[in-house]
Each structure stands twice: as C-alpha cells, then as structure tokens.
Motif scaffolding. Structure first.
Motif, PDB file in Angstrom:
ATOM      1  N   ALA A  68       0.828  -1.216   0.000  1.00  0.00           N
ATOM      2  CA  ALA A  68       0.000   0.000   0.000  1.00  0.00           C
ATOM      3  C   ALA A  68       0.859   1.262   0.000  1.00  0.00           C
ATOM      4  O   ALA A  68       0.477   2.284  -0.577  1.00  0.00           O
ATOM      5  CB  ALA A  68      -0.934  -0.014   1.208  1.00  0.00           C
ATOM      6  N   LEU A  69       2.025   1.178   0.652  1.00  0.00           N
ATOM      7  CA  LEU A  69       2.865   2.380   0.784  1.00  0.00           C
ATOM      8  C   LEU A  69       3.880   2.532  -0.349  1.00  0.00           C
ATOM      9  O   LEU A  69       4.694   3.436  -0.330  1.00  0.00           O
ATOM     10  CB  LEU A  69       3.614   2.337   2.126  1.00  0.00           C
ATOM     11  CG  LEU A  69       2.759   2.639   3.357  1.00  0.00           C
ATOM     12  CD1 LEU A  69       3.479   2.233   4.621  1.00  0.00           C
ATOM     13  CD2 LEU A  69       2.401   4.114   3.411  1.00  0.00           C
ATOM     14  N   ARG A  70       3.783   1.634  -1.327  1.00  0.00           N
ATOM     15  CA  ARG A  70       4.793   1.622  -2.395  1.00  0.00           C
ATOM     16  C   ARG A  70       4.931   2.997  -3.057  1.00  0.00           C
ATOM     17  O   ARG A  70       6.014   3.452  -3.340  1.00  0.00           O
ATOM     18  CB  ARG A  70       4.399   0.573  -3.434  1.00  0.00           C
ATOM     19  CG  ARG A  70       5.558   0.002  -4.208  1.00  0.00           C
ATOM     20  CD  ARG A  70       5.219  -1.362  -4.788  1.00  0.00           C
ATOM     21  NE  ARG A  70       3.828  -1.458  -5.165  1.00  0.00           N
ATOM     22  CZ  ARG A  70       3.385  -1.481  -6.421  1.00  0.00           C
ATOM     23  NH1 ARG A  70       4.217  -1.421  -7.416  1.00  0.00           N
ATOM     24  NH2 ARG A  70       2.085  -1.610  -6.665  1.00  0.00           N
ATOM     25  N   HIS A  71       3.805   3.668  -3.282  1.00  0.00           N
ATOM     26  CA  HIS A  71       3.869   4.956  -3.983  1.00  0.00           C
ATOM     27  C   HIS A  71       3.714   6.147  -3.038  1.00  0.00           C
ATOM     28  O   HIS A  71       3.546   7.283  -3.493  1.00  0.00           O
ATOM     29  CB  HIS A  71       2.794   5.012  -5.077  1.00  0.00           C
ATOM     30  CG  HIS A  71       2.968   3.934  -6.102  1.00  0.00           C
ATOM     31  ND1 HIS A  71       4.073   3.859  -6.917  1.00  0.00           N
ATOM     32  CD2 HIS A  71       2.199   2.856  -6.404  1.00  0.00           C
ATOM     33  CE1 HIS A  71       3.974   2.799  -7.702  1.00  0.00           C
ATOM     34  NE2 HIS A  71       2.844   2.166  -7.394  1.00  0.00           N
ATOM     35  N   ALA A  72       3.724   5.882  -1.727  1.00  0.00           N
ATOM     36  CA  ALA A  72       3.539   6.991  -0.774  1.00  0.00           C
ATOM     37  C   ALA A  72       4.799   7.852  -0.733  1.00  0.00           C
ATOM     38  O   ALA A  72       5.906   7.367  -0.980  1.00  0.00           O
ATOM     39  CB  ALA A  72       3.241   6.435   0.606  1.00  0.00           C
ATOM     40  N   ILE A  73       4.615   9.119  -0.415  1.00  0.00           N
ATOM     41  CA  ILE A  73       5.765  10.034  -0.372  1.00  0.00           C
ATOM     42  C   ILE A  73       5.987  10.480   1.069  1.00  0.00           C
ATOM     43  O   ILE A  73       5.104  11.093   1.680  1.00  0.00           O
ATOM     44  CB  ILE A  73       5.514  11.254  -1.272  1.00  0.00           C
ATOM     45  CG1 ILE A  73       5.303  10.768  -2.709  1.00  0.00           C
ATOM     46  CG2 ILE A  73       6.668  12.243  -1.190  1.00  0.00           C
ATOM     47  CD1 ILE A  73       4.914  11.845  -3.673  1.00  0.00           C
ATOM     48  N   PRO A  74       7.168  10.162   1.629  1.00  0.00           N
ATOM     49  CA  PRO A  74       7.431  10.560   3.017  1.00  0.00           C
ATOM     50  C   PRO A  74       7.507  12.078   3.136  1.00  0.00           C
ATOM     51  O   PRO A  74       8.112  12.741   2.293  1.00  0.00           O
ATOM     52  CB  PRO A  74       8.803   9.945   3.324  1.00  0.00           C
ATOM     53  CG  PRO A  74       9.139   9.056   2.185  1.00  0.00           C
ATOM     54  CD  PRO A  74       8.291   9.434   1.021  1.00  0.00           C
ATOM     55  N   MET A  75       6.885  12.601   4.183  1.00  0.00           N
ATOM     56  CA  MET A  75       6.964  14.045   4.473  1.00  0.00           C
ATOM     57  C   MET A  75       7.622  14.162   5.851  1.00  0.00           C
ATOM     58  O   MET A  75       7.067  13.721   6.845  1.00  0.00           O
ATOM     59  CB  MET A  75       5.564  14.668   4.477  1.00  0.00           C
ATOM     60  CG  MET A  75       4.860  14.556   3.126  1.00  0.00           C
ATOM     61  SD  MET A  75       3.218  15.299   3.108  1.00  0.00           S
ATOM     62  CE  MET A  75       2.271  14.130   4.083  1.00  0.00           C
ATOM     63  N   ARG A  76       8.825  14.731   5.856  1.00  0.00           N
ATOM     64  CA  ARG A  76       9.630  14.705   7.093  1.00  0.00           C
ATOM     65  C   ARG A  76       9.346  15.866   8.031  1.00  0.00           C
ATOM     66  O   ARG A  76       9.799  15.869   9.161  1.00  0.00           O
ATOM     67  CB  ARG A  76      11.115  14.704   6.740  1.00  0.00           C
ATOM     68  CG  ARG A  76      11.477  13.552   5.841  1.00  0.00           C
ATOM     69  CD  ARG A  76      12.956  13.406   5.611  1.00  0.00           C
ATOM     70  NE  ARG A  76      13.199  12.667   4.387  1.00  0.00           N
ATOM     71  CZ  ARG A  76      12.900  11.384   4.190  1.00  0.00           C
ATOM     72  NH1 ARG A  76      12.362  10.672   5.154  1.00  0.00           N
ATOM     73  NH2 ARG A  76      13.118  10.800   3.033  1.00  0.00           N
ATOM     74  N   GLY A  77       8.651  16.887   7.535  1.00  0.00           N
ATOM     75  CA  GLY A  77       8.351  18.023   8.405  1.00  0.00           C
ATOM     76  C   GLY A  77       7.445  19.019   7.712  1.00  0.00           C
ATOM     77  O   GLY A  77       6.977  18.782   6.590  1.00  0.00           O
ATOM     78  N   ARG A  78       7.202  20.129   8.408  1.00  0.00           N
ATOM     79  CA  ARG A  78       6.375  21.196   7.842  1.00  0.00           C
ATOM     80  C   ARG A  78       7.280  22.166   7.099  1.00  0.00           C
ATOM     81  O   ARG A  78       8.313  22.560   7.638  1.00  0.00           O
ATOM     82  CB  ARG A  78       5.679  21.990   8.951  1.00  0.00           C
ATOM     83  CG  ARG A  78       4.898  21.174   9.936  1.00  0.00           C
ATOM     84  CD  ARG A  78       4.419  22.063  11.081  1.00  0.00           C
ATOM     85  NE  ARG A  78       3.677  21.280  12.060  1.00  0.00           N
ATOM     86  CZ  ARG A  78       4.232  20.646  13.083  1.00  0.00           C
ATOM     87  NH1 ARG A  78       5.542  20.717  13.304  1.00  0.00           N
ATOM     88  NH2 ARG A  78       3.488  19.951  13.922  1.00  0.00           N
ATOM     89  N   MET A  79       6.881  22.572   5.908  1.00  0.00           N
ATOM     90  CA  MET A  79       7.578  23.648   5.204  1.00  0.00           C
ATOM     91  C   MET A  79       6.662  24.863   5.297  1.00  0.00           C
ATOM     92  O   MET A  79       5.590  24.890   4.683  1.00  0.00           O
ATOM     93  CB  MET A  79       7.825  23.264   3.745  1.00  0.00           C
ATOM     94  CG  MET A  79       8.652  24.274   2.991  1.00  0.00           C
ATOM     95  SD  MET A  79      10.356  24.335   3.614  1.00  0.00           S
ATOM     96  CE  MET A  79      11.080  22.929   2.782  1.00  0.00           C
ATOM     97  N   ILE A  80       7.091  25.817   6.109  1.00  0.00           N
ATOM     98  CA  ILE A  80       6.230  26.981   6.356  1.00  0.00           C
ATOM     99  C   ILE A  80       6.504  28.046   5.297  1.00  0.00           C
ATOM    100  O   ILE A  80       7.662  28.405   5.054  1.00  0.00           O
ATOM    101  CB  ILE A  80       6.515  27.590   7.752  1.00  0.00           C
ATOM    102  CG1 ILE A  80       6.522  26.500   8.832  1.00  0.00           C
ATOM    103  CG2 ILE A  80       5.515  28.705   8.086  1.00  0.00           C
ATOM    104  CD1 ILE A  80       5.229  25.838   9.076  1.00  0.00           C
ATOM    105  N   HIS A  81       5.435  28.552   4.705  1.00  0.00           N
ATOM    106  CA  HIS A  81       5.545  29.650   3.735  1.00  0.00           C
ATOM    107  C   HIS A  81       4.984  30.901   4.421  1.00  0.00           C
ATOM    108  O   HIS A  81       3.766  31.100   4.437  1.00  0.00           O
ATOM    109  CB  HIS A  81       4.727  29.342   2.474  1.00  0.00           C
ATOM    110  CG  HIS A  81       5.203  28.136   1.712  1.00  0.00           C
ATOM    111  ND1 HIS A  81       5.723  28.214   0.444  1.00  0.00           N
ATOM    112  CD2 HIS A  81       5.250  26.819   2.053  1.00  0.00           C
ATOM    113  CE1 HIS A  81       6.066  26.997   0.029  1.00  0.00           C
ATOM    114  NE2 HIS A  81       5.777  26.128   0.988  1.00  0.00           N
ATOM    115  N   PRO A  82       5.867  31.746   5.001  1.00  0.00           N
ATOM    116  CA  PRO A  82       5.360  32.920   5.722  1.00  0.00           C
ATOM    117  C   PRO A  82       4.685  33.913   4.779  1.00  0.00           C
ATOM    118  O   PRO A  82       4.887  33.848   3.559  1.00  0.00           O
ATOM    119  CB  PRO A  82       6.625  33.535   6.342  1.00  0.00           C
ATOM    120  CG  PRO A  82       7.679  32.491   6.238  1.00  0.00           C
ATOM    121  CD  PRO A  82       7.331  31.651   5.065  1.00  0.00           C
TER     122      PRO A  82
END
Ligand SMILES: Cc1cc2nc3c(=O)[nH]c(=O)nc-3n(C[C@H](O)[C@H](O)[C@H](O)COP(=O)(O)OP(=O)(O)OC[C@H]3O[C@@H](n4cnc5c(N)ncnc54)[C@H](O)[C@@H]3O)c2cc1C
Length: 464
Positions: A68-82
C-alpha cells in the motif's frame, strides 16, 4: 461462521472487510459508489492524505503495508511559507528522529488496495452501486437501493447473489440480512441515522467549523519534477485561515485552502476571477506562479464542509456496530481521521478475537476502548487547526518545537512531544493528551524555577 453485512467500502470498510475475512467470517460489503477501479474518483474528500504509525500498523497486521505504501511520499516536516512577497520558507522537522515521517498517499490507490486485500478472501463479497437507505436494527437487515445496473454488467451478478426482495425495476430495493450490520459509511452514515431513530437515548452531536475547504493543484514542472520540496507538508499559515499542500506520486501537489465560508473576505465574497486572483496574489504570492489552473480549480472544485461528529453508543446489542467516520468524524488537522478509522478496525478485530462467542461483549469492549480516544482526537484535531493556521508562523512556536526535540533527545522515553505521541506511536489518544498536559505543566514549572534561580543569582552577584 457468522455473517457480517458491511455498509461502505471506503478506507475503513475495505480494511475491516479484510480483517473479518481473515478471521473466517462471511462478509457482504455494500458500497453506494461505483468500483473505484473503474475510474470512480472518491469525490467530496481529499485526493491524498497523510498516513502515519497507527494506519500503517493496521495495514501491517494484514501484511499489506509495503504494497500500500509503495507509492507513498514521506513528508519529514512542515515547510512553512510565511506571509509577504519574498519571504523565505522555513522547514520544521516533525520529529527528532528523521525516520519518523508522515506519508502522503493517494486516497483512490489506498481505497483500491484495501478492497483488493478484502477480495483475496473467498468469503468476502463486494457489491458496488448499492446505497443503504436504512437498517432494521433488531433483525440486522440493511435495505439498499441498487441503481445503474445495466443488464450483462458485473453488477448483475452481485444483485443476483444478494437477497433480492423487491421490485424488478431499474432502481431495485434489496434487503441484506446478516448476523450483524456494520456501518462503515462515513460521516453521514445511514446506519447511524437508523440507530438515532431506533435507539431511545442515542446520543448524537455534530458541529461544523465556520471554515470550508477547497482543493487546488500545483502541477508538475515541465521537466516532470516537483515544483516545491517534495518531502514536506507545505503550510501557508495566515492566522484565521491557511493553505496546505501534499505531494503526489505524479510530481503534482494537491493544495487545500481552509477558509471561512462567510465574512468580509471568504468563500462567499470571492466570486470573480479578479477576486480570486487578488486574494491569492496577496496571501500566497509564491504559490500563484505554480498554479496555472488556479481560476478553473477554484471555480469548478466543490467547497467541502468540516464536521466533528460524536455519538454513543456505537453498537446495538450484537446486531449493529459503527466504525470509522460513521462513529467519530473529526476535522482533518491532525491528519488522523483515517489513521483512527484503521485503528478502529484493528481494535474491533482484537475484540472479536477475545470474545468469539459473545459478539455483543466484543462490540461493547470495542466501544469502551475507542470512544474515549475518539473524543480526545476530536479535541486534538480542532486544537491543531489553530496551531497550523496561526502558531506555525510564530518564532515562539518554532522555539517550543526545538525545545520539544531537545527534551525528547535528552530524556528518551520520558519526554515525548504530543505530536510525536499522536503521529508516531500507538499510545491511545486520550492518554497522549493527558501526558502532554502533564509534561507541559512540568516544563513550565521547571522554566519558572530556572528563571527564579537565574534572577536570584544575578541579584546575588550584583549585590556583592
Ligand atoms: C480534506 C480532508 C483531508 C483529510 N486528510 C486526512 C489525512 O491526511 N489523514 C487522515 O488520517 N485522515 C484524513 N482525513 C479524514 C479521512 O478522510 C477520514 O477519516 C476517512 O476517510 C474515514 O474513513 P471511513 O471509511 O470511515 O469513511 P469514508 O472514507 O468516508 O468512507 C465511507 C464510504 O461509505 C460509502 N457510503 C456512504 N454512505 C453510504 C450508504 N448510504 N450506502 C452505501 N455506502 C455508503 C461512501 O461512498 C464511502 O465509500 C481527511 C478528511 C478530509 C475531509
């Protein structure tokens, strides 16, 4: 073996059917929509979602997490756009351990994966285009409307196999009888509605946010790459509203704007192309050049509402039970609705294993283990909306996150930030919320004590 009639083959419905199928139960799963493998897009919900430890654990029990996770994309944190043109993005990792990440996964692909996992068991049958209208609780019988059934189509087979009890017209009404009916039919559950009508004293509460949501797209760059950092959940926090973006495997991002329905500046007042362009150029200037279909997306995509649903009990004798959003829809700001629904499936399966000959006891046990945690998650999810849209932009918030990570590294196993407990452990939600409050109290007391000691030392030094 007992027979379960499941209503709804969304994320939790498919997974639960697989769990029950594995345990050897007979399972008939009815879904009002067409088969997602025939191009039916799961409308009205997010295109992609974040799956984390609880959801992955539930998939692992069936040996289907890797697939199920084969195509999942890891997100390691928040990218804040001020806010403000030219403002630089700021990355804030989710956890001190870089291996701990959330994963962006396509709803359609995950839905298909769980349905296919269920269909591997010969004792599980799935019927699409069957809409449950109501359930007779005492006899565990669901009534379903079957439409769109063209002669010779695969659906004929499912209608024939089901207990067809009524008219032979195009829109047939059929009755599906089992030993128990499980409502896995989402936030606007027909099964739950039947419980409301037939159980005296059934508790029900729904509360809508003043905000709605709209999905927009950042397509891939001309060379097929991602136009922003791929391994992050992007957030444009703007105090009373926000936009987020999650990456997709085709190198696009799905953005979601969470914004007030009504008000001076809101979905209601932003109608013309100039209104939309003006609003986005003012609030999200770095995103606008990446969104060539912004105006069409804004006009054509629906505006969804955000509801929290609490109800009790989640079961009726040994006849009916609710799972997932049908029992406890939460707003999406902790990225836990589906994770919690998957955890429900795991817990219900455990309870059925513990009480194989007493289904009512199994349902009651499942309800008592999950209800308190679903209520806690509902509160956490609303709290996280304020954190995401408002606090993530502030220096104090980022300093607190850094302190959290320092303490987590310095006191392993003793100090765990709330986000870590909710997202990267299976500590029950209610316990995590209580522990975080305790930790925060201890932290504030320690900081005040440290402040007093420092001031006394300074006073002492000055006085010498
Ligand atoms: C914008 C948004 C973003 C989200 N992001 C995340 C996230 O990042 N991470 C996360 O964990 N959760 C997220 N969620 C929450 C998540 O979508 C839900 O918690 C999850 O879908 C619940 O699964 P479910 O199977 O209980 O319900 P659903 O997925 O809603 O499935 C219910 C199924 O039942 C069917 N159905 C409904 N009524 C009937 C009927 N009368 N008869 C037959 N079938 C019926 C529906 O067609 C559907 O297939 C998000 C939600 C939203 C709105």
């Amino acid at each position: 073996m007992a027979k379960f009639v499941l209503i709804g083959s969304g994320l939790a419905g498919g997974l639960l059917a697989a769990y029950l199928g594995r345990r050897g139960y007979e399972v008939d799963l009815y879904e009002r929509r067409a088969d997602p493998r025939e191009g039916n897009i799961v409308g009205g919900r997010s295109i992609n979602l974040a799956i984390s430890t609880r959801g992955i654990h539930a998939l692992e029990q069936l040996g289907m997490a890797d697939e199920a996770l084969r195509h999942a994309i890891p997100m390691r944190g928040r990218m804040i756009h001020p806010a403000g043109a030219g403002a630089r993005t700021i990355f804030s990792p989710y956890d001190v351990d870089p291996k701990n990440c959330i994963n962006s996964i396509g709803r359609g692909a995950l839905n298909t994966a769980v349905i296919e996992a269920a269909q591997r068991y010969p004792n599980v049958r799935v019927y699409f285009n069957h809409k449950c209208t109501d359930v007779d609780l005492d006899s565990a019988t669901a009534h379903l409307e079957t439409s769109f059934v063209a002669a010779g189509s695969p659906q004929d087979e499912s209608v024939r196999m089901a207990d067809v009890s009524a008219a032979n017209s195009e829109n047939q009404i059929i009755s599906a009888h089992g030993d128990a009916v499980i409502g896995v039919d989402g936030a606007f559950s027909a099964v739950r509605q039947s419980m409301q009508m037939q159980i005296s004293g059934f508790e029900y509460d729904e509360s809508y946010l003043a905000h709605g949501y709209k999905e927009l797209t950042i397509p891939p760059a001309p060379d097929g790459s991602w136009r922003m950092e791929k391994n992050a959940l992007h957030i444009w926090p703007r105090k009373s509203f926000m936009m987020i973006a999650l990456p997709n495997p085709d190198s696009s991002f799905t953005c979601t704007l969470f914004w007030e329905f009504e008000g001076q500046r809101s979905f209601a007042t932003t109608k013309t192309d100039d209104d939309v362009r003006g609003f986005f150029e003012e609030e999200f200037p770095d995103a606008v050049p990446l969104m060539p279909t912004l105006l069409d997306d804004f006009k054509n995509n629906p505006t969804g509402s955000l509801v929290t649903i609490r109800c009790a009990p989640w079961f009726y004798r040994d006849k009916v039970c609710l799972v997932g959003d049908a029992a406890h829809a939460v707003v999406p700001f902790y990225g836990q609705g589906m994770n919690a629904a998957f955890e429900d499936c795991f817990v219900l399966d455990e309870c059925l294993k513990e009480f194989p000959d007493n289904r009512e006891r199994a349902f009651a046990e499942y309800f008592s283990r999950r209800k308190i945690n679903a209520d806690a998650l509902a509160d956490l999810a609303i709290g996280n909306f304020i954190e995401m849209r408002d606090k993530t932009a502030s220096k104090t918030f980022r300093a607190k996150k850094k302190l959290d990570h320092l303490l987590e590294a310095a006191l392993p196993g003793i100090y765990l930030p709330l986000y870590t407990m909710v997202t990267f452990t299976r500590i029950p939600y209610a316990q995590a919320a209580r522990r975080a409050k305790r930790q925060d109290r201890m932290l504030y007391v320690t900081m005040i004590a440290a402040g007093i000691i420092i001031v006394s030392l300074l006073v002492h030094l000055i006085a010498r």
